[in-house]
Design a protein around this motif. Structure first.
Motif, PDB file in Angstrom:
ATOM      1  N   GLU A 141       0.834  -1.197   0.000  1.00 45.05           N
ATOM      2  CA  GLU A 141       0.000   0.000   0.000  1.00 45.05           C
ATOM      3  C   GLU A 141       0.877   1.258   0.000  1.00 45.05           C
ATOM      4  OE1 GLU A 141      -3.383   0.105  -0.101  1.00 45.05           O
ATOM      5  OE2 GLU A 141      -3.375  -2.066  -0.334  1.00 45.05           O
ATOM      6  N   TRP A 142       0.343   2.321  -0.568  1.00 38.27           N
ATOM      7  CA  TRP A 142       1.125   3.538  -0.713  1.00 38.27           C
ATOM      8  C   TRP A 142       1.595   4.155   0.609  1.00 38.27           C
ATOM      9  CZ3 TRP A 142      -0.210   8.164   1.350  1.00 38.27           C
ATOM     10  CH2 TRP A 142      -1.541   8.339   1.728  1.00 38.27           C
ATOM     11  N   PRO A 143       0.862   4.032   1.737  1.00 36.82           N
ATOM     12  CA  PRO A 143       1.393   4.623   2.979  1.00 36.82           C
ATOM     13  C   PRO A 143       2.739   4.032   3.403  1.00 36.82           C
ATOM     14  CG  PRO A 143      -0.944   4.198   3.230  1.00 36.82           C
ATOM     15  CD  PRO A 143      -0.514   3.546   1.955  1.00 36.82           C
ATOM     16  N   PHE A 144       2.970   2.747   3.106  1.00 35.72           N
ATOM     17  CA  PHE A 144       4.261   2.150   3.456  1.00 35.72           C
ATOM     18  C   PHE A 144       5.384   2.796   2.638  1.00 35.72           C
ATOM     19  CE2 PHE A 144       1.258  -1.280   4.542  1.00 35.72           C
ATOM     20  CZ  PHE A 144       1.598  -1.430   5.877  1.00 35.72           C
ATOM     21  N   ILE A 145       5.117   3.017   1.382  1.00 38.03           N
ATOM     22  CA  ILE A 145       6.115   3.672   0.513  1.00 38.03           C
ATOM     23  C   ILE A 145       6.349   5.102   0.992  1.00 38.03           C
ATOM     24  CG2 ILE A 145       6.629   4.380  -1.853  1.00 38.03           C
ATOM     25  CD1 ILE A 145       4.779   2.042  -2.748  1.00 38.03           C
ATOM     26  N   ALA A 146       5.265   5.785   1.348  1.00 39.63           N
ATOM     27  CA  ALA A 146       5.377   7.172   1.807  1.00 39.63           C
ATOM     28  C   ALA A 146       6.195   7.284   3.095  1.00 39.63           C
ATOM     29  CB  ALA A 146       3.989   7.771   2.003  1.00 39.63           C
ATOM     30  N   VAL A 147       6.023   6.327   3.991  1.00 39.80           N
ATOM     31  CA  VAL A 147       6.791   6.355   5.253  1.00 39.80           C
ATOM     32  C   VAL A 147       8.286   6.230   4.959  1.00 39.80           C
ATOM     33  CG1 VAL A 147       7.302   5.002   7.327  1.00 39.80           C
ATOM     34  CG2 VAL A 147       4.943   5.563   6.756  1.00 39.80           C
ATOM     35  N   TRP A 148       8.668   5.307   4.073  1.00 40.15           N
ATOM     36  CA  TRP A 148      10.084   5.144   3.727  1.00 40.15           C
ATOM     37  C   TRP A 148      10.622   6.396   3.048  1.00 40.15           C
ATOM     38  CZ3 TRP A 148      12.060   1.927   6.697  1.00 40.15           C
ATOM     39  CH2 TRP A 148      11.534   0.670   6.940  1.00 40.15           C
ATOM     40  N   LEU A 149       9.818   7.008   2.181  1.00 42.61           N
ATOM     41  CA  LEU A 149      10.271   8.222   1.495  1.00 42.61           C
ATOM     42  C   LEU A 149      10.431   9.386   2.472  1.00 42.61           C
ATOM     43  CD1 LEU A 149       8.238   8.055  -1.827  1.00 42.61           C
ATOM     44  CD2 LEU A 149      10.678   7.607  -1.494  1.00 42.61           C
ATOM     45  N   CYS A 150       9.530   9.500   3.437  1.00 42.14           N
ATOM     46  CA  CYS A 150       9.668  10.553   4.462  1.00 42.14           C
ATOM     47  C   CYS A 150      10.913  10.319   5.314  1.00 42.14           C
ATOM     48  CB  CYS A 150       8.421  10.616   5.333  1.00 42.14           C
ATOM     49  SG  CYS A 150       6.991  11.301   4.493  1.00 42.14           S
ATOM     50  N   ALA A 151      11.160   9.067   5.658  1.00 39.70           N
ATOM     51  CA  ALA A 151      12.367   8.744   6.428  1.00 39.70           C
ATOM     52  C   ALA A 151      13.619   9.077   5.622  1.00 39.70           C
ATOM     53  CB  ALA A 151      12.360   7.273   6.826  1.00 39.70           C
ATOM     54  N   ALA A 152      13.585   8.818   4.320  1.00 41.38           N
ATOM     55  CA  ALA A 152      14.725   9.147   3.469  1.00 41.38           C
ATOM     56  C   ALA A 152      14.952  10.651   3.425  1.00 41.38           C
ATOM     57  CB  ALA A 152      14.504   8.610   2.055  1.00 41.38           C
ATOM     58  N   PHE A 153      13.874  11.424   3.374  1.00 40.49           N
ATOM     59  CA  PHE A 153      14.012  12.882   3.371  1.00 40.49           C
ATOM     60  C   PHE A 153      14.617  13.382   4.671  1.00 40.49           C
ATOM     61  CE2 PHE A 153      12.279  17.033   4.527  1.00 40.49           C
ATOM     62  CZ  PHE A 153      12.883  17.806   3.544  1.00 40.49           C
ATOM     63  N   ILE A 154      14.164  12.843   5.789  1.00 42.58           N
ATOM     64  CA  ILE A 154      14.701  13.268   7.092  1.00 42.58           C
ATOM     65  C   ILE A 154      16.189  12.934   7.180  1.00 42.58           C
ATOM     66  CG2 ILE A 154      14.593  12.816   9.578  1.00 42.58           C
ATOM     67  CD1 ILE A 154      11.514  12.483   9.157  1.00 42.58           C
ATOM     68  N   ALA A 155      16.562  11.732   6.742  1.00 44.38           N
ATOM     69  CA  ALA A 155      17.978  11.354   6.764  1.00 44.38           C
ATOM     70  C   ALA A 155      18.787  12.243   5.817  1.00 44.38           C
ATOM     71  CB  ALA A 155      18.139   9.887   6.379  1.00 44.38           C
ATOM     72  N   HIS A 156      18.226  12.582   4.678  1.00 48.03           N
ATOM     73  CA  HIS A 156      18.918  13.470   3.737  1.00 48.03           C
ATOM     74  C   HIS A 156      19.101  14.856   4.351  1.00 48.03           C
ATOM     75  CE1 HIS A 156      20.101  15.435   0.061  1.00 48.03           C
ATOM     76  NE2 HIS A 156      19.078  16.256   0.155  1.00 48.03           N
ATOM     77  N   ALA A 157      18.071  15.362   5.018  1.00 46.40           N
ATOM     78  CA  ALA A 157      18.192  16.667   5.679  1.00 46.40           C
ATOM     79  C   ALA A 157      19.260  16.633   6.771  1.00 46.40           C
ATOM     80  CB  ALA A 157      16.843  17.082   6.262  1.00 46.40           C
TER      81      ALA A 157
END
Length: 121
Positions: free
Chosen positions: A67-83
């Motif tokens: 489901e898309w929320p699982f993908i969104a959670v990983w993408l948000c985590a990637a953004f936080i780590a990138h920041a």
């Protein structure tokens, strides 16, 4: 080979390679550099590798048709780590630049306010 991609198992292989890379990057400089000077480098490397790992996990979720929320959670985590990576790399330089700019702004207007530098008449 197609099964590796359909099940997302290829991402597990990528994550293992990334873990080996992290160990190598963090282990070899310790042999050459004193540990206190290694801390900013280690934070940046860890954040960079975490961002990549989170993107890989988002890919695995997409390959598994989750489901898309699982993908969104990983993408948000990637953004936080990138920041966090960007802050570790460029934060001190950006803070120094803004302080220097603020200092120039104050010194260029000091002639307008008596007592803040310059010569008083």
């Amino acid at each position: 080979m197609a099964e590796l991609f359909q099940t997302g198992a290829i991402v597990n292989i990528v994550l293992l390679v990334m873990a080996a890379e992290a160990l190598a990057i963090l282990w070899f400089p310790r042999r050459l550099v004193a540990p206190p000077s290694l801390r900013p480098f280690a934070v940046s490397v860890a954040a960079n590798l975490a961002a990549g790992a989170f993107l890989a996990l988002a890919l695995r979720s997409a390959l598994r048709a989750e489901e898309w929320p699982f993908i969104a959670v990983w993408l948000c985590a990637a953004f936080i780590a990138h920041a966090a990576d960007m802050a570790a790399r460029f934060g001190p330089a950006l803070l120094g630049w803004s302080r220097a700019r603020r200092g120039r702004a104050l010194s260029s207007t000091s002639h307008l306010t008596p007592g803040l530098g310059g010569s008083d008449p």
